[in-house]
Enzyme design. Structure first.
Site, PDB file in Angstrom:
ATOM      1  N   ASP A  35      28.388   3.732  37.061  1.00 25.35           N
ATOM      2  CA  ASP A  35      29.088   4.869  36.453  1.00 25.35           C
ATOM      3  C   ASP A  35      28.198   6.112  36.397  1.00 25.35           C
ATOM      4  OD1 ASP A  35      27.396   3.823  34.504  1.00 25.35           O
ATOM      5  OD2 ASP A  35      28.918   3.657  32.943  1.00 25.35           O
ATOM      6  N   PHE A  48      26.801  14.163  26.871  1.00 20.96           N
ATOM      7  CA  PHE A  48      27.341  12.813  26.772  1.00 20.96           C
ATOM      8  C   PHE A  48      28.821  12.845  27.096  1.00 20.96           C
ATOM      9  CE2 PHE A  48      28.786   8.846  24.986  1.00 20.96           C
ATOM     10  CZ  PHE A  48      27.795   7.978  25.420  1.00 20.96           C
TER      11      PHE A  48
HETATM   12  P1  IMP Z   1      20.110   4.839  32.306  1.00 20.34           P
HETATM   13  O1  IMP Z   1      19.655   3.410  32.241  1.00 20.34           O
HETATM   14  O2  IMP Z   1      19.333   5.708  31.368  1.00 20.34           O
HETATM   15  O3  IMP Z   1      20.158   5.427  33.689  1.00 20.34           O
HETATM   16  O4  IMP Z   1      21.578   4.855  31.691  1.00 20.34           O
HETATM   17  C1  IMP Z   1      22.665   4.551  32.463  1.00 20.34           C
HETATM   18  C2  IMP Z   1      23.724   3.877  31.653  1.00 20.34           C
HETATM   19  O5  IMP Z   1      23.878   4.472  30.373  1.00 20.34           O
HETATM   20  C3  IMP Z   1      25.048   4.073  32.337  1.00 20.34           C
HETATM   21  O6  IMP Z   1      25.340   2.958  33.123  1.00 20.34           O
HETATM   22  C4  IMP Z   1      26.033   4.234  31.212  1.00 20.34           C
HETATM   23  O7  IMP Z   1      26.590   2.988  30.844  1.00 20.34           O
HETATM   24  C5  IMP Z   1      25.228   4.767  30.068  1.00 20.34           C
HETATM   25  N1  IMP Z   1      25.372   6.216  29.953  1.00 20.34           N
HETATM   26  C6  IMP Z   1      24.501   7.177  30.292  1.00 20.34           C
HETATM   27  N2  IMP Z   1      24.973   8.388  30.037  1.00 20.34           N
HETATM   28  C7  IMP Z   1      26.210   8.204  29.502  1.00 20.34           C
HETATM   29  C8  IMP Z   1      27.233   9.104  29.044  1.00 20.34           C
HETATM   30  O8  IMP Z   1      27.121  10.339  29.074  1.00 20.34           O
HETATM   31  N3  IMP Z   1      28.366   8.515  28.582  1.00 20.34           N
HETATM   32  C9  IMP Z   1      28.559   7.170  28.538  1.00 20.34           C
HETATM   33  N4  IMP Z   1      27.639   6.306  28.965  1.00 20.34           N
HETATM   34  C10 IMP Z   1      26.465   6.815  29.446  1.00 20.34           C
HETATM   35 MG    MG Z   2      28.102   2.400  28.287  1.00 20.81          MG
END
Ligand code: IMP
Ligand code: MG
Length: 186
Positions: free
Chosen positions: A107, A159
């Site tokens: 996502d 977000f």
């Molecule tokens: P990372 O591990 O920091 O790259 O975070 C990625 C994961 O965090 C994604 O797969 C999402 O599930 C969640 N995530 C990051 N940003 C958002 C956001 O703006 N809205 C909802 N979920 C998010």
């Molecule tokens: Mg999530």
């Protein structure tokens, strides 16, 4: 009728709609067409990361015209609106990936921490190659640099919810992608 305590409103909780249903559909069709071109005569397996990529995976798969299979992994790092330190994997891959062309479908490419865990896990199964397709790429410093080949939307560090993306498991069902009003989580 009054809302039960703790049940949030829906569209009223967005400060802005960033991408509406039509823009999402067009972007998914565009990426699906590119993937169909790039993976012609290959052995494509889409690996979606639960739960956020669920609707994206379902639409993307149907926008791809070349034969392919898909599977799902469960991995997450978020608690509320802040990334947590720990990435949890709670569902493994069930298809045999050895020697195949894997495209991870995520996502959001945020810090990259979740994707790095999934990427390393997929590579353990010795696929021929692994690329990444993200619905959204956030303009933030990365903790891990990864081969993200396809991106539908680039956004700043806000977000967002909708089209599979959640805040505390809510808002996933929205047809648009919108910025969550900070009042909801502050
Ligand atoms: P990372 O591990 O920091 O790259 O975070 C990625 C994961 O965090 C994604 O797969 C999402 O599930 C969640 N995530 C990051 N940003 C958002 C956001 O703006 N809205 C909802 N979920 C998010
Ligand atoms: Mg999530």
């Amino acid at each position: 009728m009054t809302r039960p305590a703790g049940v949030p409103r829906v569209h009223e909780d967005l400060s802005e709609v960033l991408f509406d249903e039509e823009e999402i559909r067009a972007a998914v069709e565009r990426i699906g067409a590119r993937i169909s071109e790039d993976y012609r005569d290959r052995d494509l397996v889409l690996v979606g990361v639960l739960k956020g990529s669920l609707f994206f995976l379902a639409d993307l798969s149907r926008a791809i015209s070349v034969p392919h299979q898909f599977d799902l992994v469960g991995a997450h790092s978020y608690r509320g609106v802040k990334p947590s330190e720990q990435v949890t994997v709670d569902k493994d891959i069930s298809l045999d990936l050895r020697g195949r062309d894997v495209l991870i479908v995520e996502d959001i490419y945020d810090s990259g921490k979740t994707l790095k865990v999934v990427y390393d896990m997929v590579r353990l199964y010795q696929p021929a190659n692994v690329e990444i397709c993200a619905l959204i790429s956030k303009n933030v410093p990365r903790e891990a640099d990864l081969p993200v080949k396809y991106v539908a939307f680039e956004i700043e560090d806000v977000f967002v919810v909708g089209y599979g993306l959640d805040y505390r498991e809510r808002y996933r069902h929205l047809k648009c992608i919108g910025a969550l009003n900070p009042e909801v989580y502050e």
